[in-house]
Design a protein around this motif. Structure first.
Motif, PDB file in Angstrom:
ATOM      1  N   MET A   1      64.104 109.462  64.112  1.00  0.00           N
ATOM      2  CA  MET A   1      63.246 110.551  63.609  1.00  0.00           C
ATOM      3  C   MET A   1      62.123 109.951  62.743  1.00  0.00           C
ATOM      4  N   SER A   2      60.879 110.357  63.027  1.00  0.00           N
ATOM      5  CA  SER A   2      59.750 109.938  62.209  1.00  0.00           C
ATOM      6  C   SER A   2      59.227 111.151  61.462  1.00  0.00           C
ATOM      7  N   VAL A   3      59.371 111.118  60.152  1.00  0.00           N
ATOM      8  CA  VAL A   3      58.975 112.283  59.360  1.00  0.00           C
ATOM      9  C   VAL A   3      57.635 112.013  58.678  1.00  0.00           C
ATOM     10  N   ALA A   4      56.755 113.020  58.727  1.00  0.00           N
ATOM     11  CA  ALA A   4      55.520 112.970  57.937  1.00  0.00           C
ATOM     12  C   ALA A   4      55.645 114.055  56.874  1.00  0.00           C
ATOM     13  N   ILE A   5      55.604 113.663  55.620  1.00  0.00           N
ATOM     14  CA  ILE A   5      55.569 114.665  54.543  1.00  0.00           C
ATOM     15  C   ILE A   5      54.105 114.915  54.224  1.00  0.00           C
ATOM     16  N   ILE A   6      53.689 116.167  54.373  1.00  0.00           N
ATOM     17  CA  ILE A   6      52.280 116.502  54.137  1.00  0.00           C
ATOM     18  C   ILE A   6      52.221 117.541  53.019  1.00  0.00           C
ATOM     19  N   THR A   7      51.650 117.146  51.889  1.00  0.00           N
ATOM     20  CA  THR A   7      51.515 118.115  50.801  1.00  0.00           C
ATOM     21  C   THR A   7      50.205 118.881  50.980  1.00  0.00           C
ATOM     22  N   GLY A   8      50.214 120.132  50.519  1.00  0.00           N
ATOM     23  CA  GLY A   8      49.039 120.982  50.747  1.00  0.00           C
ATOM     24  C   GLY A   8      48.920 121.337  52.216  1.00  0.00           C
ATOM     25  N   SER A   9      50.065 121.481  52.881  1.00  0.00           N
ATOM     26  CA  SER A   9      50.086 121.624  54.350  1.00  0.00           C
ATOM     27  C   SER A   9      49.445 122.911  54.859  1.00  0.00           C
ATOM     28  N   ALA A  10      49.268 123.900  53.988  1.00  0.00           N
ATOM     29  CA  ALA A  10      48.619 125.131  54.450  1.00  0.00           C
ATOM     30  C   ALA A  10      47.121 125.124  54.129  1.00  0.00           C
ATOM     31  N   VAL A  88      53.414 109.672  54.101  1.00  0.00           N
ATOM     32  CA  VAL A  88      53.208 110.709  53.085  1.00  0.00           C
ATOM     33  C   VAL A  88      51.704 110.928  53.021  1.00  0.00           C
ATOM     34  N   LEU A  89      51.295 112.126  53.384  1.00  0.00           N
ATOM     35  CA  LEU A  89      49.871 112.466  53.319  1.00  0.00           C
ATOM     36  C   LEU A  89      49.720 113.503  52.215  1.00  0.00           C
ATOM     37  N   HIS A  90      49.088 113.085  51.133  1.00  0.00           N
ATOM     38  CA  HIS A  90      49.061 113.929  49.930  1.00  0.00           C
ATOM     39  C   HIS A  90      47.692 114.601  49.798  1.00  0.00           C
ATOM     40  N   THR A  91      47.650 115.879  50.162  1.00  0.00           N
ATOM     41  CA  THR A  91      46.380 116.628  50.070  1.00  0.00           C
ATOM     42  C   THR A  91      46.455 117.790  49.087  1.00  0.00           C
ATOM     43  N   ALA A  92      47.638 118.092  48.549  1.00  0.00           N
ATOM     44  CA  ALA A  92      47.745 119.239  47.621  1.00  0.00           C
ATOM     45  C   ALA A  92      46.961 118.933  46.354  1.00  0.00           C
ATOM     46  N   ALA A  93      46.231 119.911  45.872  1.00  0.00           N
ATOM     47  CA  ALA A  93      45.437 119.663  44.667  1.00  0.00           C
ATOM     48  C   ALA A  93      44.906 120.963  44.086  1.00  0.00           C
ATOM     49  N   ARG A 123      58.346 105.566  46.278  1.00  0.00           N
ATOM     50  CA  ARG A 123      58.835 104.229  45.886  1.00  0.00           C
ATOM     51  C   ARG A 123      60.368 104.195  45.852  1.00  0.00           C
ATOM     52  N   GLN A 124      60.961 105.272  45.337  1.00  0.00           N
ATOM     53  CA  GLN A 124      62.429 105.280  45.199  1.00  0.00           C
ATOM     54  C   GLN A 124      63.141 105.451  46.536  1.00  0.00           C
ATOM     55  N   HIS A 125      62.552 106.286  47.435  1.00  0.00           N
ATOM     56  CA  HIS A 125      63.326 106.700  48.616  1.00  0.00           C
ATOM     57  C   HIS A 125      62.742 106.255  49.950  1.00  0.00           C
ATOM     58  N   ALA A 126      61.455 105.930  49.982  1.00  0.00           N
ATOM     59  CA  ALA A 126      60.841 105.558  51.271  1.00  0.00           C
ATOM     60  C   ALA A 126      59.734 104.526  51.037  1.00  0.00           C
ATOM     61  N   PRO A 127      60.066 103.383  50.441  1.00  0.00           N
ATOM     62  CA  PRO A 127      59.020 102.446  50.013  1.00  0.00           C
ATOM     63  C   PRO A 127      58.193 101.864  51.154  1.00  0.00           C
ATOM     64  N   GLU A 128      58.708 101.964  52.393  1.00  0.00           N
ATOM     65  CA  GLU A 128      57.945 101.437  53.530  1.00  0.00           C
ATOM     66  C   GLU A 128      56.949 102.463  54.081  1.00  0.00           C
ATOM     67  N   ALA A 129      57.033 103.691  53.609  1.00  0.00           N
ATOM     68  CA  ALA A 129      56.143 104.731  54.151  1.00  0.00           C
ATOM     69  C   ALA A 129      54.681 104.417  53.803  1.00  0.00           C
ATOM     70  N   VAL A 130      53.792 104.867  54.661  1.00  0.00           N
ATOM     71  CA  VAL A 130      52.356 104.771  54.364  1.00  0.00           C
ATOM     72  C   VAL A 130      51.991 105.981  53.494  1.00  0.00           C
ATOM     73  N   PHE A 131      51.309 105.742  52.395  1.00  0.00           N
ATOM     74  CA  PHE A 131      50.962 106.818  51.451  1.00  0.00           C
ATOM     75  C   PHE A 131      49.441 106.985  51.436  1.00  0.00           C
ATOM     76  N   ILE A 132      48.987 108.144  51.904  1.00  0.00           N
ATOM     77  CA  ILE A 132      47.537 108.408  51.960  1.00  0.00           C
ATOM     78  C   ILE A 132      47.198 109.526  50.981  1.00  0.00           C
ATOM     79  N   PHE A 133      46.219 109.277  50.157  1.00  0.00           N
ATOM     80  CA  PHE A 133      45.817 110.247  49.133  1.00  0.00           C
ATOM     81  C   PHE A 133      44.375 110.692  49.368  1.00  0.00           C
ATOM     82  N   THR A 134      44.156 112.009  49.339  1.00  0.00           N
ATOM     83  CA  THR A 134      42.783 112.515  49.460  1.00  0.00           C
ATOM     84  C   THR A 134      42.156 112.558  48.072  1.00  0.00           C
ATOM     85  N   SER A 135      41.456 111.487  47.752  1.00  0.00           N
ATOM     86  CA  SER A 135      40.721 111.417  46.494  1.00  0.00           C
ATOM     87  C   SER A 135      39.357 112.092  46.699  1.00  0.00           C
ATOM     88  N   THR A 136      38.410 111.782  45.867  1.00  0.00           N
ATOM     89  CA  THR A 136      37.130 112.502  45.923  1.00  0.00           C
ATOM     90  C   THR A 136      35.988 111.619  45.426  1.00  0.00           C
TER      91      THR A 136
END
Ligand SMILES: NC(=O)c1ccc[n+]([C@@H]2O[C@H](COP(=O)([O-])OP(=O)(O)OC[C@H]3O[C@@H](n4cnc5c(N)ncnc54)[C@H](O)[C@@H]3O)[C@@H](O)[C@H]2O)c1
Length: 359
Positions: A1-10, A88-93, A123-136
């Motif tokens: 299973m390959s999970v993508a956690i996407i914050t701000g998904s809506a 982990v794609l972090h777009t919630a803001a 870092r604690q649970h999925a340190p190999e995951a790619v972490f992408i942050f939508t900065s500005t």
């Protein structure tokens, strides 16, 4: 299973990314508590988009109504999926600089502390995951306003002989300028994302966006400029342009082009990467050029007025240099320019907007 956690998904970027990664075969876990409605009122709610995702994606999408400020809830979500988390794609803001001044603590709590909760859970649970942050691009504050700018008929432009004529690069100073409180909370998050990459050797990236846009934007006065401009033109809602003679320039990137950049990074990630990302020279407009395009597409005049005072910390001219990202990912290309983006926003929303006006 390959999970993508996407914050701000809506939200705009999160929802488009959710569809994209689900189609690529990921199990997408979306985190969104519809805080956009709390920031900007019911018209900006992203509930409609969440329901659409659930209807369209079925089992491929699992929604979590978590507030990213809730450290324990974030940690237990990551603990559930552990190393199945590939992305982990972090777009919630809290995404508006004007709103941030109304409630700086909430703004900082969501943008800075929320990002820290996600980095630490990764870092604690999925340190190999790619972490992408939508900065500005607001991390650069209003320093771009000190560049040698020239007023033209419909827009401000940088002096044609200046080294930034193709856009502002990532080594531009983020220091000693007016950022707005939103810019300050995003700087904090941006530097944290870099630090988790450098210090803990995680695969992190900050994408410092210009204007991000697309048909799924729940445009509102304080955020989502092209979508809101088009909505006002369609519904006859008065619009106010603030300062700079309406000639302030923004580069605009369609969500699909941005997400294809995320995917390129995901496939070949680096540590502590920082990229300016936007429409660049290919896709940009001034306020009054955008108004002209909205009028052309809808066939009706827009009801707009001008206020002399500009928004605090607002850019007069911003065009992103895409050179660094292109050098790292030479196959990536922009597909949409501003007229195409506006046409698509119109086509996708006109019925919903007109219906809402009639009711
Ligand atoms: N849209 C732009 O022009 C632009 C430009 C530069 C950077 N960005 C950044 O890109 C990202 C995505 O922007 P967007 O336009 O898609 O925003 P958006 O407001 O459409 O989406 C963000 C989503 O996050 C959710 N959210 C907010 N706070 C939350 C919390 N505490 N917990 C859980 N969910 C929460 C909101 O309900 C919303 O659905 C943001 O980080 C923003 O700062 C946007």
């Amino acid at each position: 299973m390959s999970v993508a956690i996407i914050t701000g998904s809506a939200g705009l970027i999160g929802s488009e990314a959710t569809k994209f990664f689900a189609a690529e075969g990921f199990d997408v876990v979306g985190v969104d508590n519809d805080m956009r409605a709390r920031f900007f009122g019911a018209e900006a709610s992203t509930q409609w988009n969440r329901q659409r995702l659930q209807a369209q994606l079925g089992d491929r999408y699992k929604h979590e109504e978590i507030d990213i400020r809730d450290e324990d809830a974030v940690a237990s979500l990551f603990e559930r999926y552990q190393n199945d988390i590939a992305l982990v794609l972090h777009t919630a803001a809290q995404p508006s600089h004007d709103w941030a001044a109304r409630d700086p603590k909430t703004d900082f709590g969501v943008n800075a502390n929320g990002t820290l909760n996600l980095l630490e859970a990764t870092r604690q649970h999925a340190p190999e995951a790619v972490f992408i942050f939508t900065s500005t691009n607001k991390v650069y504050g209003d320093a771009p306003n000190r560049l040698p700018l020239v007023e033209q008929t419909t827009r401000w432009e940088i002096n044609a002989s200046h080294e930034y004529v193709d856009g502002i690069p990532e080594d531009f100073s983020i220091d000693q300028s007016m950022h707005s409180l939103f810019g300050a909370s995003k700087v904090a998050a941006d530097v944290l994302v870099q630090e988790y990459g450098r210090y803990f050797d995680m695969r992190t990236a900050c994408f410092r966006g210009g204007c991000l846009t697309g048909p799924s934007h729940s445009g509102t006065q304080l955020h989502g400029f092209l979508a809101y401009l088009m909505k006002c033109t369609v519904t006859g809602t008065p619009y106010t342009v603030f300062g700079y003679n309406g000639k302030q320039v923004r580069d605009n990137i369609h969500s699909a082009d941005l997400i294809s950049a995320f995917y390129a990074f995901f496939q070949n990630p680096k540590s502590a990467a920082v990229y300016n990302i936007g429409g660049g020279r290919y896709s940009n407009c001034s306020m009054i050029e955008a108004i002209g395009l909205c009028e052309q597409i809808t066939g009706r005049p827009m009801d707009w007025s001008y206020s002399e005072s500009n928004r605090a910390g607002d850019h007069i001219w911003w065009i992103s240099s895409l050179a660094r990202f292109r050098a790292d990912y030479p196959d990536w290309k922009l597909k949409y320019d501003v007229p195409e983006i506006l046409q698509e926003i119109y086509d996708a929303n006109v019925e919903r907007w007109v219906e809402a006006t009639v009711v």
